[in-house]
Each structure stands twice: as C-alpha cells, then as structure tokens.
Design an enzyme around this catalytic site. Structure first.
Site, PDB file in Angstrom:
ATOM      1  N   HIS A 152       0.511  -1.202   0.086  1.00 17.83           N
ATOM      2  CA  HIS A 152      -0.042   0.136  -0.014  1.00 17.83           C
ATOM      3  C   HIS A 152       1.031   1.180  -0.046  1.00 17.83           C
ATOM      4  CE1 HIS A 152      -2.958   3.043   1.779  1.00 17.83           C
ATOM      5  NE2 HIS A 152      -3.768   2.185   1.442  1.00 17.83           N
ATOM      6  N   ASP A 199       2.884  -4.238   7.971  1.00 14.40           N
ATOM      7  CA  ASP A 199       1.193  -3.522   7.764  1.00 14.40           C
ATOM      8  C   ASP A 199       0.320  -4.615   7.992  1.00 14.40           C
ATOM      9  OD1 ASP A 199      -0.690  -2.225   6.947  1.00 14.40           O
ATOM     10  OD2 ASP A 199      -0.108  -1.668   4.821  1.00 14.40           O
ATOM     11  N   GLN A 204      -4.813  -5.029   6.813  1.00 18.70           N
ATOM     12  CA  GLN A 204      -5.688  -5.888   5.893  1.00 18.70           C
ATOM     13  C   GLN A 204      -5.871  -7.165   6.857  1.00 18.70           C
ATOM     14  OE1 GLN A 204      -7.956  -5.192   3.601  1.00 18.70           O
ATOM     15  NE2 GLN A 204      -7.071  -3.204   3.692  1.00 18.70           N
ATOM     16  N   LYS A 213     -10.631  -0.719  10.410  1.00 26.52           N
ATOM     17  CA  LYS A 213     -10.550  -1.875   9.586  1.00 26.52           C
ATOM     18  C   LYS A 213     -10.929  -3.031  10.291  1.00 26.52           C
ATOM     19  CE  LYS A 213      -7.952  -0.152   6.052  1.00 26.52           C
ATOM     20  NZ  LYS A 213      -8.409   0.088   4.783  1.00 26.52           N
ATOM     21  N   CYS A 225      -4.848   2.636  -3.637  1.00 26.93           N
ATOM     22  CA  CYS A 225      -3.584   3.073  -2.958  1.00 26.93           C
ATOM     23  C   CYS A 225      -2.379   2.272  -3.199  1.00 26.93           C
ATOM     24  CB  CYS A 225      -3.860   3.500  -1.460  1.00 26.93           C
ATOM     25  SG  CYS A 225      -5.094   4.521  -1.224  1.00 26.93           S
TER      26      CYS A 225
END
Length: 404
Positions: A121, A198, A201, A224, A362
């Site tokens: 991302h 990260d 997700q 999220k 993104c």
C-alpha cells in the site's frame, strides 16, 4: 456463527441505496460499526469526557483509566509483552510514518537499505521514500509471482550488510495474498534485519500474535476491524522503541521541560504527543472485544467460505479475470471483465445497491507493474452473506450486459 443475528448488530446494514437494500462489499476500505462501538463513543462523551492523565477531578480519572485499560486490552489481544509496547496513533499510515521517521533516524546511515515488496500500500511505500530522501538510503522492491505470492527466497536474497529493515504487508489489500510473516521475520532476524508489518488488512481476518510472528513493529487501524475512524495502533518491541527518538513534540511526551532542554517521557507516552483520542481507544477496545466474542477462527472460516463461493461464481462469467490467485488469501477479490473499465462496473453496481471499490486501491505501483488501469474489488466481513454474493453476481451480470 448466526450471521443474521450478527447483522442485527450493525445498524447501517438496514440502509437502502438507490431504493435497494445495501449490499456492502467494500470492507477492505473500511468496515461498518456494530451498535456497541457506536454506543461506546456516545457513552464516553456523555459520562466520562475529560482530558486524560492531567486532571485530578473524577471525570479525568475515569477517562484516564478507560484509556489505559484499552491499551492493556489491545496488548492482550495482539499478544504484546507489555502495554508499554502499544502506541496509539491515528491509524496504520501514521504508525508506519512514525517508524519510518524514528527508526531511520536512530539506526540508519547514508547508503543503508530498506526493502519493501511490490504489493505494498502507498502507506508502506511513501514514508520510506521520504526517509530515504532525508537520510540517503537505498530502497529495494521485492518481487511477486504471477499468482500474487511474494517470492520469499528472492526477498531474502536481497538482504545484505547494509539492509536495516524489511517492510511488508501481512495481507495485500489488492491481491488478498496473506504473507508468511513468521518465516520472513525468522530469516530476516538471522541476518540482523528488523521487520515492520503492515497489518491493516489482516487484523480483522486472522488472529494476530506479535510475539509468535516475532514482528519488530506491527501496525493496524481501528476502522478496519469494526472500530472507529481516527484511531490506530503501533506495536513495537520495547528495546527498539526505547532507542528511537520521539516522533512529535508537545504535551504528554514530556517528563520535564525547561527553555534549555526537554526530558522525554517513558514508554508509551514518549510517542503520544498531545491529547490522545481516548474516545477512540475505548471504542477500539469495544470493537476488539466484539470480534473476540464471536471468535476469530469462526470469522476466518466464514470468510474463507465466502471467498471460495464468490470466486467459483465469478469464474463462470465470460471474460472474468481475477487479479491475485495465491492459495493463502483473505477475503478480497480484485477483478476485471474483458475490456470494461472497473469504474464503469462500480458505478452500475452502485445503482443496483452494491458497494464495491474501484481504482488502484492506494497501490498504484503494483497496478502499474501489472499493466492494468485498476481493478474492481469486493471484500468481505463478518456480516457478509452468501445471499449478498448472489446479489453481487446478479448485478455484475446486468452491468456487463449494459457495458459490452
């Protein structure tokens, strides 16, 4: 899981869009909020709204206790060793920017290298580009294969004596690929290289234990995982956080200030300048407790069944091309149909009450590398049903008929 009962917890799912029942399949962008999270925000403002840590009055003490209890629960939820390793931020983006700024200042010198992957991302690319420009660093991009899997051996082959950190998504927001973080951290640490993950997700789709993953840093956003917008988490190993400089200056991150110098506060407050989002932190705890009460194993199994079902039904459509076919995926499907532009698909689906995402998500460097204009993307959540997948398929077929 009783999905129909779960859906009753989410007020927005009763919304109509263009006079049709809402079919919300844009959960990778943001999840909807259960009533308990909405009620938490309202309760804090109505009963314990006061600036925290500094007040001697009862409301301030209550707000402080609630905020710090939220920190303790987040630490427990992701398996951190101590609440002191939990930094509250505005979201994944700010968490990564914090590490990119403070880690590189503490540990990097001109000519050192940072590795990230081709599936990242923008939030896990741009901060490193900015840090590289400040410190004279070299950035290297680890490749993926045709299915969207990270080439682990190629990634680790890039590591050399100048490599300081690998920045990698736990799960791709475009491809859905779930990366083998434990393997990456194990092999990276053997070479003396740190790893930032990260987790934006992954946090809503899989159980996360940062000590089992052995991540040096792990970042995620509240919105999220059914929590509020504007609150996020950075987990960092204590030894690293203590060596890094503060991210921002101001109230809360200080122990003592004179006109000549400032002594910084202890962890975690060293990285939390200004008034924290104590309303958001408490609501985030509520969201995580909600997810925990249902059970991540059941959530993952439900979303996997939706992923398999939707993939099978979509592949029956002529001209369908699914972007990202790794065997280990979370509930994300990016796709194209023939030469139809994804924006047109998204627009016609919206007119039928179906909300999906279109564009580069993104992740423009990945989209450019794939040589496509973007994708249409559907993504699942705890409240997604098979009937909604059927509605999506019906709407998609109608859109294709109009657009071809």
């Amino acid at each position: 899981m009783n999905i129909e009962e779960i859906r009753k917890d989410f007020p927005i799912l009763g919304t109509t869009v263009h006079d049709r029942p809402l079919v919300y399949l844009d959960n990778a962008a943001t999840t909807q909020k259960p009533a308990c999270v909405i009620d938490s925000i309202r309760h804090t403002y109505e009963h314990q709204n006061a600036n925290i840590h500094r007040g001697v009055h009862l409301l301030s003490q209550r707000a402080t206790e609630a905020h710090e209890n939220a920190r303790k629960y987040v630490a427990e939820y992701i398996g951190a060793e101590s609440p002191d390793e939990i930094i509250f931020t505005r979201g994944t983006t700010e968490s990564i920017n914090l590490v990119a700024t403070c880690f590189t200042e503490a540990f990097c010198r001109p000519g050192d290298e940072i590795i990230f992957t081709a599936m990242e991302h923008h939030a896990n690319i741009v901060p490193w580009q900015m840090a590289a420009a400040r410190h004279g660093l070299t950035l290297r991009v680890a490749p993926i294969d045709e299915s969207g899997q990270l080439r682990i051996d190629d990634l680790l082959a890039m590591v050399n004596s100048r490599t300081r950190l690998i920045a990698v998504a736990h799960a791709s927001n475009v491809l859905g690929t779930v990366n083998p973080i434990s393997e990456i951290t194990r092999r990276a640490h053997r070479a003396g290289v740190h790893v930032l993950v990260d987790g934006a997700q992954a946090i809503a789709h899989t159980a996360v234990n940062v000590r089992e993953l052995d991540a040096d840093f792990y970042a995620f956003s509240g919105h999220k995982v059914y929590g509020p917008n504007g609150i996020g988490v950075l987990y960092g190993k204590r030894a690293l956080l203590e060596q890094m400089p503060p991210y921002q200056g101001g109230g809360e991150m200080i122990a003592n200030v004179t006109f000549e110098k400032t002594e910084y506060n202890v962890l975690p407050y060293k990285y939390e300048a200004g008034t924290p989002d104590y309303v958001g932190s408490v609501a985030l705890e509520t969201a995580l407790r909600y997810v925990s009460g249902i059970g991540m194993a059941d959530i993952a199994a439900h979303e996997r069944s939706l992923l398999d079902y939707a993939t099978e039904e979509m592949m029956k459509i002529s001209g369908m091309h699914i972007i990202g076919t790794a065997p280990e995926k979370c509930g994300v499907i990016s796709f194209l149909v023939g030469n139809i532009h994804p924006f047109d698909i998204g627009t016609l689906l919206d007119q039928q009450g179906v909300a999906i995402r279109t564009g580069h998500h993104c992740a423009q460097p990945l989209i450019d590398m794939l040589g496509i204009p973007g994708t249409a993307r559907l993504s699942f959540a705890i409240y997604t049903t098979q009937q909604e997948i059927d509605s999506f398929i019906t709407a998609l077929r109608k859109a294709i008929t109009i657009l071809q």
